[in-house]
Write an enzyme that holds these catalytic residues in place. Structure first.
Site, PDB file in Angstrom:
ATOM      1  N   GLY A  47       2.528   0.788  -4.216  1.00 10.50           N
ATOM      2  CA  GLY A  47       3.180  -0.254  -4.817  1.00 10.50           C
ATOM      3  C   GLY A  47       4.816   0.392  -5.143  1.00 10.50           C
TER       4      GLY A  47
ATOM      5  CB  ALA B  34      -0.927   0.044   1.177  1.00 14.57           C
ATOM      6  CE1 TYR B  35       3.017   1.673   4.598  1.00 18.55           C
ATOM      7  CE2 TYR B  35       5.227   0.734   4.400  1.00 18.55           C
ATOM      8  CZ  TYR B  35       4.162   0.997   5.085  1.00 18.55           C
ATOM      9  OH  TYR B  35       4.183   0.629   6.601  1.00 18.55           O
ATOM     10  CB  SER B  36       4.285   5.345  -2.904  1.00 18.24           C
ATOM     11  OG  SER B  36       4.681   6.159  -1.737  1.00 18.24           O
TER      12      SER B  36
END
Length: 348
Positions: free
Chosen positions: A65, A61-63
């Site tokens: 992917g 979920a960070y940026s």
């Protein structure tokens, strides 16, 4: 760098893990914590490896992917030198199945993370948050299948409550499936809720703490103090109440805590940030602490957190300065049954 076993497993991890949440091309989307691109990321990874901090944490979920993609490029050609930790469960798309811990999403998400990271296996795969709509049996079976398939080596959870963890462990034990050995949880001098339920659970069941935000989103770097409070209208002020970080201690007690941190930092010749992280490393069940940095200077400083030892007296001073009354039923247990129900933390 010192290594510790992750929970009751035989998996040794460095006491400091680098969090790659700031890795991003800046294209927007959810969970964007920075804009560290390819070149900067590789340099930060180089510095970590030189210091022995060989474990790197990310999430799909960070940026959107991008964090995993950039991390994958930074570790390319040296997979045998690094340990990879990542997570799934938070929403990553608009589809009904682009979220949660269902079998469909877990398997699809794992394959996506492997591709973005450019690796064949993930060392530690964690459920980023509890999914109350998916049966625990479905989640644990899917994870066990991925372990059996050689896609992941160890499994853990993140941001679970105590009963979520215990039900997951019980389900895995009942069916002979792979159990959680790690819990990625929030813990710092500013927010010590981890101690009352999750820490005793970790001790009893062999769950290693993988600690995130040990500096409470920058509040424990020493930059905020009684002479330099949070400016009204600032980003930190606007986020007041976020994850209870601002309200976790009364303002005056927060200032006293920072005063004590600064005093201890002066005594040991380290930065306030390094002392705050070192205190967390002293605590029961903590296997590794996730640290992050946007610059080389910040990273080199925070990596010194594992290079010194606080005295028992210094640890106790910081513990006392940050102590707050526990929630029920823990205040009742502390008041009446400590001799029959010992706590892993100082309650004197």
């Amino acid at each position: 760098m010192e290594t510790r076993l992750l929970g009751k497993s035989g998996f040794a991890v460095p006491v400091l893990t680098f969090g790659s949440g700031t890795f991003s091309y800046g294209n927007g989307g959810p969970a964007v914590f920075g804009t560290t691109g390819d070149d900067e990321a590789r340099r930060l990874v180089d510095i970590c490896l030189d210091a022995g901090a060989c474990m790197f944490d990310s999430a799909d979920a960070y940026s959107g992917g991008e964090s995993e993609t950039i991390l994958g490029k930074a570790i390319a050609g040296r997979r045998n030198k690094v340990l990879i930790s990542t997570k799934t469960a938070q929403r990553v798309g608009d589809g009904a199945n682009d979220v949660g811990t269902s079998r469909r999403h877990i398997i699809e998400a794992c394959e996506g993370s492997l591709k973005r990271l450019g690796v064949d296996v993930i060392d530690l795969y964690q459920m980023h948050c509890f999914d109350a709509l998916t049966p625990v049996q479905e989640t644990m079976r899917a994870l066990d299948d991925l372990v059996t398939a050689g896609k992941i080596r160890y499994i853990g959870c993140s941001n679970y409550s105590g009963w979520h963890v215990l039900k997951s462990l019980w389900t895995a034990d009942r069916h002979g499936w792979t159990p959680f050995v790690a819990h990625q949880a929030h813990y710092s001098l500013l927010c010590r809720d981890y101690e009352w339920e999750l820490m005793p659970l970790g001790q009893a069941e062999g769950i290693g703490g993988v600690i995130w935000s040990p500096l409470a989103q920058g509040r424990l770097t020493g930059k905020l103090n009684r002479n330099n409070p949070v400016p009204e209208g600032s980003r930190k002020a606007r986020r007041s109440g976020d994850m209870s970080l601002d309200e976790s201690l009364p303002e005056e007690q927060f200032f006293r805590l920072v005063d004590e941190l600064q005093a201890v930092a002066s005594e040991v010749g380290r930065s306030v940030s390094a002392v705050a992280v070192n205190w967390v490393l002293c605590r029961p069940t903590v296997s590794t602490v996730i640290v992050g940095a946007r610059t080389e200077e910040q990273l080199r400083d925070i990596l010194t957190s594992a290079d010194f030892t606080l005295s028992d007296e210094q640890v106790k001073r910081l513990e006392k300065a940050s102590r707050k009354p526990p929630a029920y039923p823990y205040w009742h247990q502390v008041s009446n049954y400590t001799e029959r129900n010992p706590f892993p933390v100082d309650v004197s």
